[in-house]
Design a protein around this motif. Structure first.
Motif, short mmCIF file in Angstrom:
data_model
loop_
_atom_site.label_atom_id
_atom_site.label_comp_id
_atom_site.label_asym_id
_atom_site.label_seq_id
_atom_site.Cartn_x
_atom_site.Cartn_y
_atom_site.Cartn_z
N ASP A 240 8.45 -2.62 1.81
CA ASP A 240 7.18 -2.23 1.45
C ASP A 240 6.27 -3.47 1.23
N THR A 241 4.92 -3.27 0.96
CA THR A 241 4.18 -4.34 1.14
C THR A 241 4.57 -5.55 0.11
N ASP A 271 8.25 -0.73 7.80
CA ASP A 271 7.47 -0.72 6.48
C ASP A 271 7.09 0.45 6.15
N ARG A 272 7.30 1.07 4.75
CA ARG A 272 6.93 2.20 4.55
C ARG A 272 5.50 2.43 4.34
N ASP A 273 4.57 1.15 4.18
CA ASP A 273 3.19 1.41 3.87
C ASP A 273 2.36 1.00 4.86
N VAL A 274 2.82 0.73 6.01
CA VAL A 274 2.06 0.72 7.10
C VAL A 274 2.82 0.86 8.64
N MET A 280 -0.85 -8.27 4.57
CA MET A 280 -0.31 -8.06 3.43
C MET A 280 -1.04 -8.49 2.18
N ALA A 307 3.35 6.03 8.94
CA ALA A 307 4.28 4.99 8.13
C ALA A 307 5.27 5.63 7.64
N ASP A 308 5.30 6.84 6.97
CA ASP A 308 6.27 7.67 6.35
C ASP A 308 7.33 8.31 7.30
#
Length: 428
Positions: A240-241, A271-274, A280, A307-308
């Protein structure tokens, strides 16, 4: 004054490395000595002010236009001309310099009208819009410069000018000014690429002809590449970020942003956020007061997903590439890495498709479907897609250091306004 968004590509399309005089300007022989690139500017005011100001002066030109901008810093640091474009301490920044007039003189030199816009800081900690004096310092200055022999250490003995400065309003003495050429490039940066062991690093396009060096050289940016250390992966390979930012702080080379403009690129699997990649740290926070230091690229992001991991139903990703790891589309993946570094110059995504580096990847998917490019994605990721537009190159060269150097103001609209005023075409 026109918006910096509406400057025409006719004016800005070519920032060539050689300056040729237009047909109606053959009498201006001295101007042909104003080499494109970076110069070291020094202004020594008349007493009683004992302070000397130094900084980078930048020139870009083509056969019909000439742009000059500069930044002045106070303090006792003397930049080494051999280093190229000067990099000076942020706390010593004093003013943005906008030339307003340029004319040759009979002694082989030239006269230059100058406006100094004093920097007042970033008064709002939540958006970091820069604050500048609204009017030129002391109403503007005039400099009369002639060719001189460069002091020891400059790369060219002949590309050096010096002379007197006066106040434009009353003609009284305002000191002396000198400018000596130091580099073909207007600014210099370093990208350090680190990441999880075994992941491919983005070094060039598939043909090997479009590299970090060549892409940024088109914008007169001297881009150096450094290899970072391997970084331990997350247990499930998904970051994650916050984890990426912590890895940057731990594994990046020691960096003093007052000496080097370094950007860190972290390669991870996912990356689960992007989805593909992102800056970042576009904005400073309580954990890290320095913005615009690093970006993350997700090599194994699955094309056509969010992203998910859910399907992206907003864009018509071609069935032939859906579900493949991003790194398998080499040029689109490499382009994303360069695109993210473009954000560190405070370049945003264009409001409309421009077919250039700062259009994001899904925009190329849409452009292919809408017939805005002759080919569909990913075949439309070609040489043009790996180049900055004329407006972007102009912005990178001529907005103040405050706006484009990493580790200073936040990313976003704070750098996109017209304060201080945009530079003028001195041949118009």
């Amino acid at each position: 004054m026109p918006s910096i968004y509406t400057l025409t590509l006719t004016t800005l399309v070519s920032l060539s490395t050689a300056y040729s005089l237009p047909p109606n300007l053959h009498s201006r022989q001295a101007l042909s000595d104003l080499k494109t690139g970076s110069w070291l500017l020094t202004w020594t005011p008349s007493m009683p002010n004992p302070q000397t100001y130094k900084g980078p002066l930048r020139i870009t030109s083509n056969s019909s236009s000439l742009y000059i901008s500069a930044d002045l810093y106070n303090g006792t640091t003397n930049p080494d001309p051999a280093d190229g474009s000067p990099i000076l301490s942020r706390e010593n920044y004093w003013a943005f310099v906008r030339p307003t007039k340029l004319s040759s003189t009979s002694n082989g030199g030239f006269d230059l009208g100058l406006e100094f816009y004093k920097y007042k800081g970033t008064p709002n900690p939540f958006n970091h819009y820069t604050d500048w004096e609204s009017e030129p310092w002391e109403g503007g200055l005039s400099a009369s410069l002639s060719a001189s022999t460069a002091p020891a250490g400059f790369p060219s003995d002949t590309s050096y000018f010096s002379g007197n400065v006066t106040f434009a309003g009353n003609g009284s003495a305002a000191g002396t000014l000198s400018m000596g050429w130091v580099s073909d490039y207007v600014r210099r940066y370093t990208v350090e690429i680190g990441g999880v062991a075994g992941l491919e690093r983005p070094l060039a396009d598939a043909s090997g002809t479009r590299t970090w060096k060549s892409i940024f050289a088109d914008a007169l940016i001297d881009m150096s590449l450094e290899s970072g250390v391997d970084v331990p992966d997350q247990p499930n390979g998904i970051w994650d970020t916050a984890q990426a930012h912590a890895a940057m702080l731990q594994y990046r080379r020691p960096t003093n942003f007052d000496r080097v403009w370094r950007i860190y690129l972290l390669m991870v699997k996912k990356d689960r956020d992007v989805a593909r990649g992102a800056m970042m740290d576009g904005k400073r926070d309580s954990n890290d007061p320095v913005p615009r230091e690093a970006a993350v690229i997700a090599n194994e992001w699955l094309i056509g997903t969010n992203a998910d991991g859910s399907p992206d139903t907003q864009h018509a990703w071609p069935a032939s590439v859906v579900g493949k790891p991003f790194v398998s589309l080499h040029d689109a993946w490499f382009r994303t890495a360069v695109h993210e570094v473009g954000h560190f110059f405070n370049l945003g995504h264009p409001a409309e498709f421009q077919n250039g580096l700062m259009d994001d990847t899904q925009t190329y998917v849409d452009a292919g479907e809408q017939g805005l490019t002759s080919k569909k994605f990913p075949e439309n990721i070609d040489a043009r897609a790996l180049a900055f537009t004329g407006w972007e190159r102009h912005f990178m060269a001529h907005r103040p250091d405050t706006h484009v150097r990493p580790g200073w103001i936040d990313f976003g609209a704070a750098a996109q306004d017209e304060t201080p005023p945009v530079v003028l075409d001195l041949l118009a």
